[in-house]
Design a protein around this motif. Structure first.
Motif, PDB file in Angstrom:
ATOM      1  N   TRP A  59     -10.352 -75.419 -11.546  1.00 42.40           N
ATOM      2  CA  TRP A  59      -9.183 -74.574 -11.302  1.00 42.40           C
ATOM      3  C   TRP A  59      -8.622 -74.812  -9.910  1.00 42.40           C
ATOM      4  O   TRP A  59      -7.403 -74.820  -9.725  1.00 42.40           O
ATOM      5  CB  TRP A  59      -9.518 -73.110 -11.517  1.00 42.40           C
ATOM      6  CG  TRP A  59     -10.007 -72.775 -12.899  1.00 42.40           C
ATOM      7  CD1 TRP A  59      -9.804 -73.496 -14.046  1.00 42.40           C
ATOM      8  CD2 TRP A  59     -10.798 -71.659 -13.271  1.00 42.40           C
ATOM      9  NE1 TRP A  59     -10.419 -72.885 -15.105  1.00 42.40           N
ATOM     10  CE2 TRP A  59     -11.045 -71.749 -14.675  1.00 42.40           C
ATOM     11  CE3 TRP A  59     -11.334 -70.580 -12.577  1.00 42.40           C
ATOM     12  CZ2 TRP A  59     -11.784 -70.807 -15.366  1.00 42.40           C
ATOM     13  CZ3 TRP A  59     -12.077 -69.635 -13.267  1.00 42.40           C
ATOM     14  CH2 TRP A  59     -12.290 -69.750 -14.651  1.00 42.40           C
ATOM     15  N   LEU A  60      -9.507 -75.000  -8.918  1.00 36.19           N
ATOM     16  CA  LEU A  60      -9.047 -75.314  -7.560  1.00 36.19           C
ATOM     17  C   LEU A  60      -8.257 -76.620  -7.556  1.00 36.19           C
ATOM     18  O   LEU A  60      -7.200 -76.716  -6.934  1.00 36.19           O
ATOM     19  CB  LEU A  60     -10.234 -75.439  -6.601  1.00 36.19           C
ATOM     20  CG  LEU A  60     -10.663 -74.192  -5.861  1.00 36.19           C
ATOM     21  CD1 LEU A  60     -11.934 -74.463  -5.062  1.00 36.19           C
ATOM     22  CD2 LEU A  60      -9.572 -73.650  -4.973  1.00 36.19           C
ATOM     23  N   SER A  61      -8.779 -77.605  -8.244  1.00 29.84           N
ATOM     24  CA  SER A  61      -8.116 -78.903  -8.320  1.00 29.84           C
ATOM     25  C   SER A  61      -6.736 -78.781  -8.979  1.00 29.84           C
ATOM     26  O   SER A  61      -5.765 -79.374  -8.510  1.00 29.84           O
ATOM     27  CB  SER A  61      -8.991 -79.880  -9.103  1.00 29.84           C
ATOM     28  OG  SER A  61      -8.308 -81.075  -9.347  1.00 29.84           O
ATOM     29  N   LEU A  62      -6.661 -78.024 -10.054  1.00 30.59           N
ATOM     30  CA  LEU A  62      -5.402 -77.866 -10.785  1.00 30.59           C
ATOM     31  C   LEU A  62      -4.344 -77.100  -9.993  1.00 30.59           C
ATOM     32  O   LEU A  62      -3.146 -77.291 -10.200  1.00 30.59           O
ATOM     33  CB  LEU A  62      -5.642 -77.177 -12.122  1.00 30.59           C
ATOM     34  CG  LEU A  62      -6.411 -77.995 -13.159  1.00 30.59           C
ATOM     35  CD1 LEU A  62      -6.843 -77.116 -14.326  1.00 30.59           C
ATOM     36  CD2 LEU A  62      -5.580 -79.175 -13.630  1.00 30.59           C
ATOM     37  N   THR A  63      -4.780 -76.217  -9.103  1.00 28.15           N
ATOM     38  CA  THR A  63      -3.835 -75.389  -8.345  1.00 28.15           C
ATOM     39  C   THR A  63      -3.595 -75.905  -6.925  1.00 28.15           C
ATOM     40  O   THR A  63      -2.870 -75.276  -6.162  1.00 28.15           O
ATOM     41  CB  THR A  63      -4.324 -73.929  -8.273  1.00 28.15           C
ATOM     42  OG1 THR A  63      -5.616 -73.889  -7.655  1.00 28.15           O
ATOM     43  CG2 THR A  63      -4.376 -73.296  -9.652  1.00 28.15           C
ATOM     44  N   THR A  64      -4.181 -77.044  -6.593  1.00 23.51           N
ATOM     45  CA  THR A  64      -4.025 -77.618  -5.263  1.00 23.51           C
ATOM     46  C   THR A  64      -2.579 -78.012  -5.002  1.00 23.51           C
ATOM     47  O   THR A  64      -1.890 -78.505  -5.895  1.00 23.51           O
ATOM     48  CB  THR A  64      -4.930 -78.866  -5.117  1.00 23.51           C
ATOM     49  OG1 THR A  64      -6.280 -78.458  -5.278  1.00 23.51           O
ATOM     50  CG2 THR A  64      -4.762 -79.536  -3.780  1.00 23.51           C
ATOM     51  N   TYR A  65      -2.146 -77.829  -3.772  1.00 22.96           N
ATOM     52  CA  TYR A  65      -0.802 -78.224  -3.377  1.00 22.96           C
ATOM     53  C   TYR A  65      -0.616 -79.716  -3.667  1.00 22.96           C
ATOM     54  O   TYR A  65      -1.460 -80.534  -3.332  1.00 22.96           O
ATOM     55  CB  TYR A  65      -0.578 -77.953  -1.882  1.00 22.96           C
ATOM     56  CG  TYR A  65       0.800 -78.349  -1.417  1.00 22.96           C
ATOM     57  CD1 TYR A  65       1.887 -77.546  -1.692  1.00 22.96           C
ATOM     58  CD2 TYR A  65       0.999 -79.533  -0.734  1.00 22.96           C
ATOM     59  CE1 TYR A  65       3.159 -77.904  -1.286  1.00 22.96           C
ATOM     60  CE2 TYR A  65       2.266 -79.908  -0.320  1.00 22.96           C
ATOM     61  CZ  TYR A  65       3.341 -79.084  -0.603  1.00 22.96           C
ATOM     62  OH  TYR A  65       4.601 -79.444  -0.208  1.00 22.96           O
ATOM     63  N   GLY A  66       0.478 -80.045  -4.301  1.00 19.58           N
ATOM     64  CA  GLY A  66       0.765 -81.433  -4.625  1.00 19.58           C
ATOM     65  C   GLY A  66       0.359 -81.840  -6.030  1.00 19.58           C
ATOM     66  O   GLY A  66       0.800 -82.867  -6.526  1.00 19.58           O
ATOM     67  N   HIS A  67      -0.493 -81.039  -6.681  1.00 16.73           N
ATOM     68  CA  HIS A  67      -0.849 -81.347  -8.067  1.00 16.73           C
ATOM     69  C   HIS A  67       0.358 -81.032  -8.938  1.00 16.73           C
ATOM     70  O   HIS A  67       1.013 -80.010  -8.752  1.00 16.73           O
ATOM     71  CB  HIS A  67      -2.050 -80.490  -8.510  1.00 16.73           C
ATOM     72  CG  HIS A  67      -2.475 -80.746  -9.916  1.00 16.73           C
ATOM     73  ND1 HIS A  67      -1.897 -80.109 -10.988  1.00 16.73           N
ATOM     74  CD2 HIS A  67      -3.398 -81.584 -10.438  1.00 16.73           C
ATOM     75  CE1 HIS A  67      -2.457 -80.528 -12.108  1.00 16.73           C
ATOM     76  NE2 HIS A  67      -3.371 -81.433 -11.794  1.00 16.73           N
ATOM     77  N   PRO A  68       0.671 -81.895  -9.888  1.00 12.43           N
ATOM     78  CA  PRO A  68       1.853 -81.647 -10.744  1.00 12.43           C
ATOM     79  C   PRO A  68       1.578 -80.545 -11.770  1.00 12.43           C
ATOM     80  O   PRO A  68       1.599 -80.767 -12.982  1.00 12.43           O
ATOM     81  CB  PRO A  68       2.083 -83.012 -11.407  1.00 12.43           C
ATOM     82  CG  PRO A  68       0.723 -83.634 -11.443  1.00 12.43           C
ATOM     83  CD  PRO A  68       0.018 -83.156 -10.216  1.00 12.43           C
ATOM     84  N   TRP A  69       1.337 -79.333 -11.292  1.00 11.06           N
ATOM     85  CA  TRP A  69       0.929 -78.218 -12.138  1.00 11.06           C
ATOM     86  C   TRP A  69       1.953 -77.921 -13.232  1.00 11.06           C
ATOM     87  O   TRP A  69       1.589 -77.748 -14.388  1.00 11.06           O
ATOM     88  CB  TRP A  69       0.674 -76.971 -11.282  1.00 11.06           C
ATOM     89  CG  TRP A  69       0.113 -75.825 -12.038  1.00 11.06           C
ATOM     90  CD1 TRP A  69      -1.212 -75.611 -12.315  1.00 11.06           C
ATOM     91  CD2 TRP A  69       0.824 -74.734 -12.619  1.00 11.06           C
ATOM     92  NE1 TRP A  69      -1.358 -74.450 -13.030  1.00 11.06           N
ATOM     93  CE2 TRP A  69      -0.123 -73.893 -13.235  1.00 11.06           C
ATOM     94  CE3 TRP A  69       2.158 -74.384 -12.690  1.00 11.06           C
ATOM     95  CZ2 TRP A  69       0.231 -72.721 -13.895  1.00 11.06           C
ATOM     96  CZ3 TRP A  69       2.518 -73.221 -13.349  1.00 11.06           C
ATOM     97  CH2 TRP A  69       1.554 -72.409 -13.942  1.00 11.06           C
ATOM     98  N   GLU A  70       3.225 -77.882 -12.868  1.00  7.78           N
ATOM     99  CA  GLU A  70       4.264 -77.562 -13.850  1.00  7.78           C
ATOM    100  C   GLU A  70       4.255 -78.585 -14.999  1.00  7.78           C
ATOM    101  O   GLU A  70       4.310 -78.215 -16.174  1.00  7.78           O
ATOM    102  CB  GLU A  70       5.640 -77.514 -13.199  1.00  7.78           C
ATOM    103  CG  GLU A  70       6.752 -77.220 -14.189  1.00  7.78           C
ATOM    104  CD  GLU A  70       8.140 -77.314 -13.589  1.00  7.78           C
ATOM    105  OE1 GLU A  70       9.064 -76.765 -14.201  1.00  7.78           O
ATOM    106  OE2 GLU A  70       8.310 -77.948 -12.524  1.00  7.78           O
TER     107      GLU A  70
END
Length: 153
Positions: A59-70
């Protein structure tokens, strides 16, 4: 049940982090963003036997700044929607997740400009000017809140 469980975990993470008062629209943005992250990161679509401690890193990895979450959310929702259509049944969990995504992407909040307002070479010296406000989709405010809540857990 999987969506409700994801929402419960997200709510508990945000409350434990004590970053923002519950009941605010900002809290809701954080909770919905985290709930989508939790729900969509579970490939079995059941959240059965989820181990929060081992999932925190993901979850930390997925919400990290710069991750293309959208983009990640849109792809996962499309995959789940296609799978449900093949089964000819839309799951209630997916319906709730889709409703959450519609709210997160369709609701804009006035918030401090956290992205790109300051050139990167000046950012260390100036910090973020919190008086500089911009309208931003709710998920863009919820994502850093969720990330910080996970980090503080």
């Amino acid at each position: 049940m999987a969506w409700l469980y994801a929402e419960y975990i997200a709510d508990e993470l945000l409350r434990t982090g004590n970053l923002i008062p519950p009941g605010t629209i900002e809290f809701r943005a954080g909770r919905e963003t985290l709930a989508l992250t939790i729900y969509l990161s579970d490939s079995s679509d059941e959240l059965s036997g989820i181990r929060v401690v081992t999932s925190l890193d993901e979850w930390l990895s997925l919400t990290t700044y710069g991750h293309p979450w959208e983009t990640w959310v849109r792809e996962r929702l499309a995959e789940r929607t296609a799978a449900d259509r093949r089964r000819e049944v839309i799951s209630p969990d997916l319906e709730l997740a889709l409703a959450s995504w519609r709210w997160l992407s369709g609701t804009e909040l006035l918030a401090a400009d956290l992205g790109g307002a300051i050139p990167s070479h000046q950012a260390a010296d100036l910090g973020v000017d919190e008086s500089e406000k911009v309208w931003t989709p709710a998920w863009q405010l919820g994502l850093p809140l969720g990330h910080l809540a996970i980090h503080l857990f």
